[in-house]
Design an enzyme around this catalytic site. Structure first.
Site, PDB file in Angstrom:
ATOM      1  N   TYR A 291       0.878  -1.181   0.000  1.00  0.00           N
ATOM      2  CA  TYR A 291       0.000   0.000   0.000  1.00  0.00           C
ATOM      3  C   TYR A 291       0.911   1.225   0.000  1.00  0.00           C
ATOM      4  CZ  TYR A 291      -3.975   2.904   1.585  1.00  0.00           C
ATOM      5  OH  TYR A 291      -4.955   3.863   1.711  1.00  0.00           O
TER       6      TYR A 291
ATOM      7  N   ARG B 100      -6.238  10.073 -10.558  1.00  0.00           N
ATOM      8  CA  ARG B 100      -5.556  10.829  -9.497  1.00  0.00           C
ATOM      9  C   ARG B 100      -4.984   9.833  -8.489  1.00  0.00           C
ATOM     10  NH1 ARG B 100      -5.532  12.408  -4.522  1.00  0.00           N
ATOM     11  NH2 ARG B 100      -7.201  10.941  -4.058  1.00  0.00           N
TER      12      ARG B 100
ATOM     13  N   LYS C 146      -5.199  -2.041  -2.153  1.00  0.00           N
ATOM     14  CA  LYS C 146      -6.298  -1.838  -1.198  1.00  0.00           C
ATOM     15  C   LYS C 146      -6.956  -3.165  -0.834  1.00  0.00           C
ATOM     16  CE  LYS C 146      -7.010   2.726  -0.577  1.00  0.00           C
ATOM     17  NZ  LYS C 146      -7.445   3.462   0.596  1.00  0.00           N
TER      18      LYS C 146
ATOM     19  N   GLU D  26     -11.912   4.623  -5.652  1.00  0.00           N
ATOM     20  CA  GLU D  26     -10.559   4.952  -5.195  1.00  0.00           C
ATOM     21  C   GLU D  26      -9.830   5.821  -6.223  1.00  0.00           C
ATOM     22  OE1 GLU D  26      -7.428   4.986  -2.556  1.00  0.00           O
ATOM     23  OE2 GLU D  26      -9.393   4.071  -2.257  1.00  0.00           O
ATOM     24  N   ASP D  27      -9.289   6.932  -5.767  1.00  0.00           N
ATOM     25  CA  ASP D  27      -8.410   7.797  -6.562  1.00  0.00           C
ATOM     26  C   ASP D  27      -9.024   8.260  -7.877  1.00  0.00           C
ATOM     27  OD1 ASP D  27      -6.592   7.792  -4.575  1.00  0.00           O
ATOM     28  OD2 ASP D  27      -5.138   6.473  -5.532  1.00  0.00           O
TER      29      ASP D  27
ATOM     30  N   ASP E 276     -13.317   6.162  -0.709  1.00  0.00           N
ATOM     31  CA  ASP E 276     -12.360   6.183   0.399  1.00  0.00           C
ATOM     32  C   ASP E 276     -11.624   7.505   0.488  1.00  0.00           C
ATOM     33  OD1 ASP E 276     -10.986   4.884   2.587  1.00  0.00           O
ATOM     34  OD2 ASP E 276      -9.226   4.840   1.298  1.00  0.00           O
ATOM     35  N   ASP E 277     -11.349   8.157  -0.649  1.00  0.00           N
ATOM     36  CA  ASP E 277     -10.629   9.428  -0.613  1.00  0.00           C
ATOM     37  C   ASP E 277     -11.462  10.504   0.078  1.00  0.00           C
ATOM     38  OD1 ASP E 277      -8.408   8.491  -2.306  1.00  0.00           O
ATOM     39  OD2 ASP E 277      -9.978   8.350  -3.814  1.00  0.00           O
TER      40      ASP E 277
ATOM     41  N   ASN F  66      -0.299  11.916   0.640  1.00  0.00           N
ATOM     42  CA  ASN F  66       0.482  10.754   0.213  1.00  0.00           C
ATOM     43  C   ASN F  66       0.931  10.949  -1.230  1.00  0.00           C
ATOM     44  OD1 ASN F  66       0.304   9.007   2.518  1.00  0.00           O
ATOM     45  ND2 ASN F  66      -1.852   8.690   2.043  1.00  0.00           N
TER      46      ASN F  66
END
Length: 628
Positions: A146, A199, A217, A288-289, A311-312, A467
């Site tokens: 991760y 992203r 993930k 995600e992203d 999640d972001d 991150n």
């Protein structure tokens, strides 16, 4: 009134939840026993011989017993010495330490990527052993599978690709997705992590190479939450890339065209969602992203009709809320004082605004959970983006950031103006918390940190949450050196604690989303809730905040060690299940119906046992061959 209040039934108060989580087990009646649904029962397989050895789901390597070798036509295909899983791990770890340097692909290949290569090869051969190694060494290997190493993996994924893992839906597959989902071999999928690669962490548009983040993930869903690895599915939705370097790269594995946008883009995502929920109606989809322009829109589009979350936006917000509540405790104040915190936020993207929205809702609950409380809570935030402080004088404000734009006359009274720089804002506001979600490495400069020394808090908190590591707003060394020893520090990526001298330690708390998203997914699965409500997310964050002891908190430790991730996830999942039941969203799971689940949730120890018994553990099952 904000839609949040219309969408979510009244949640329990914070204090009542915390009191429920601290029930004395000795005072509880003896819990009932449940059948372990993820237990050790024989597994039927429809293959033998080399086909078994080449299947990572069922391969045990040298751990196949002699009776299994006879039953599965493996005698003579393996060395004669039968090894235990412990011996296999010991042998692997010796090899890993020896091969770490040798596996490097030239001097530019960092050691972390070498570890990833070795672990990935094990994943390709033997999934059970892979997860056994990962769980046993979670503190060391979570940063490999991760963040931060997964960012490096995604950047180099076209060169690292060896064996397909997951599914790829592209713009070229429009009209075919409903049939495509049946190409996946598993009849049951519990968890999907999907990205469009637009992203990835703070690295920008990586196109199809973003599949690495979905794989990483799901590794943590298995390791932390005990989701069965045969029931997870990483997904890449490839709608092109705006990364010109990838478009021109002849070795790039994705569509070499610019990204779809507008209605065309939405149509692809809609078709994907319809396809996966048609085949697997009970699946949970984690987004995600996705770039900010789509993250909020897609969340609002699907969250009230599908089991999904982002999640972001929501996971990052939940972990930040847990950290912010922990910071209040570390300042020697009760959590109920959270609405009094002054918070300067650097970053107005999907993560930043997601955190601010969640923090505002948490404050509002503590202030009475009404419209007046919700409106007044926003006055505790000062949001700064690349153009400075956001005020109502700003032209073309992003609609998601608009509720947090400061009134220009109010800002003027504080000596601030539209577009004021971060250091100036910190100097004038004297905040309790400086929260970074900007993806700009080093943004908390010496000037900014010097300004924070004027905080009215006795123990100001610095959250450098971006991150991967190179995008962190500052390092813990910089924070403790410039601001002083008496601070709370948290980051998104892992850093080492700081030696302050004289036996004192400056704790670096990693506010990692893995504290929450596995428990949110597992709790939703086990509750059978048809949606993931704000109340369920809030329950998860509050349970994480309450996990730390008072002694740990006063030392500046606001997040627990990653080594406890299975236990943390169990607690978080239990809180999510209980909240789903309380909001009358739970429909049950497998042979536990809603009424039985309601009874289970009346007993804290019983709901924890229910969660524990449904967490998969990496143990080799007995394999029994059966013809198709």
């Amino acid at each position: 009134m904000p839609s949040f209040y219309n969408q979510t039934r009244a949640a329990s108060s914070l204090m009542r939840r915390l009191k429920r989580s601290l029930i004395n087990p000795a005072a509880l009646p003896r819990p009932r026993c449940f059948t372990t649904t993820e237990g050790h029962r024989p597994t039927l397989v429809h293959k033998r011989s080399l086909d078994i050895l080449h299947d990572p789901w069922f391969n045990k390597g040298t751990a196949f017993s002699m009776t299994e070798r006879d039953r599965l036509d493996l005698r003579g295909l393996l060395p004669p010495n039968v090894m235990s899983s412990e011996q296999q791990i010991e042998r692997f770890m010796v090899d890993l330490k020896r091969l770490e340097v040798q596996a490097r692909d030239g001097p530019s290949d960092p050691n972390a990527l070498a570890k990833w290569r070795i672990l990935n090869r094990l994943h390709d051969r033997n999934e059970t052993m892979y997860y056994k190694v990962l769980i046993a060494n979670i503190e060391e290997y979570a940063p490999i599978v991760y963040t931060p190493t997964v960012g490096l993996v995604c950047q180099n994924y076209s060169g690292l690709f060896r064996r397909p893992r997951g599914m790829y839906f592209s713009a070229e597959d429009r009209g075919e997705m409903m049939s495509m989902v049946y190409n996946w071999p598993a009849d049951q999928v519990d968890m999907i992590v999907v990205t469009d690669g637009s992203r990835i962490l703070g690295l920008g548009d990586l196109g199809v190479q973003g599949i690495g983040i979905a794989i990483g993930k799901l590794d943590l869903y298995v390791a932390a939450a005990g989701i069965n690895p045969q029931r997870v599915l990483p997904v890449m939705i490839d709608v092109g890339t705006n990364n010109e370097k990838l478009i021109k790269d002849p070795l790039y594995l994705g569509l070499q065209q610019h990204r779809l946008d507008g209605d065309e883009y939405i149509a692809v995502i809609d078709e994907f969602m319809e396809a996966v929920f048609t085949r697997w109606p009970n699946v949970i989809v984690q987004f995600e992203d996705f770039q900010s322009k789509w993250a909020f829109k897609l969340l609002q589009r699907y969250r009230n009709t599908h089991r999904m979350f982002n999640d972001d936006v929501q996971g990052t917000a939940g972990v930040a809320i847990a950290g912010l509540l922990g910071a209040v405790r570390a300042q020697g104040r009760p959590m109920i004082d959270f609405p009094k915190q002054k918070i300067v936020v650097a970053g107005a993207g999907s993560a930043g605004i997601g955190v601010v929205n969640a923090a505002r809702k948490t404050m509002a609950r503590m202030l009475g959970n009404n419209e007046t409380a919700f409106d007044s809570a926003k006055s505790q935030f000062w949001v700064v983006d690349a153009n400075g402080l956001i005020t109502d004088e700003r032209q073309n404000i992003d609609p998601d950031a608009l509720p947090f734009a400061r009134r220009i006359n109010e800002a003027g009274r504080q000596g601030l103006r539209e577009g004021a720089g971060l250091a100036e804002v910190v100097r004038q506001v004297q905040p309790d918390v400086l929260l970074g979600l900007s993806a700009v490495g080093g943004l908390f400069s010496k000037e900014v940190l010097e300004a924070l020394k004027g905080s009215t808090s006795t123990k100001p908190a610095i959250f450098a949450m971006s991150n991967p590591t190179k995008n962190a707003e500052c390092t813990p060394e910089e924070a403790f050196k410039i601001v002083g020893d008496n601070i709370i520090f948290a980051s998104g990526s892992p850093f080492r604690d700081v030696d302050l001298g004289n036996g004192r330690i400056g704790h670096c708390n990693q506010g990692n989303n893995m504290y929450l998203f596995p428990g949110i997914g597992l709790g939703t699965l086990l509750s059978g809730s048809r949606i993931i409500s704000d109340g369920m997310l809030q329950a998860a964050a509050e349970r994480l905040a309450a996990y730390m002891t008072e002694e740990e908190i006063l030392k500046g430790m606001i997040f627990p060690p990653i080594s406890k991730i299975r236990d943390i996830t169990k607690e978080v999942a239990a809180a999510v299940v209980q909240e789903a039941v309380q909001e009358d969203l739970a429909e049950g799971y497998r042979d536990i119906d809603a009424r039985e689940l309601q009874k289970i949730c009346q007993d804290q120890e019983e709901v924890l046992e229910y969660v524990q018994n449904n967490m998969w553990s990496p143990e080799y099952p007995t394999l029994v061959y059966k013809k198709d």
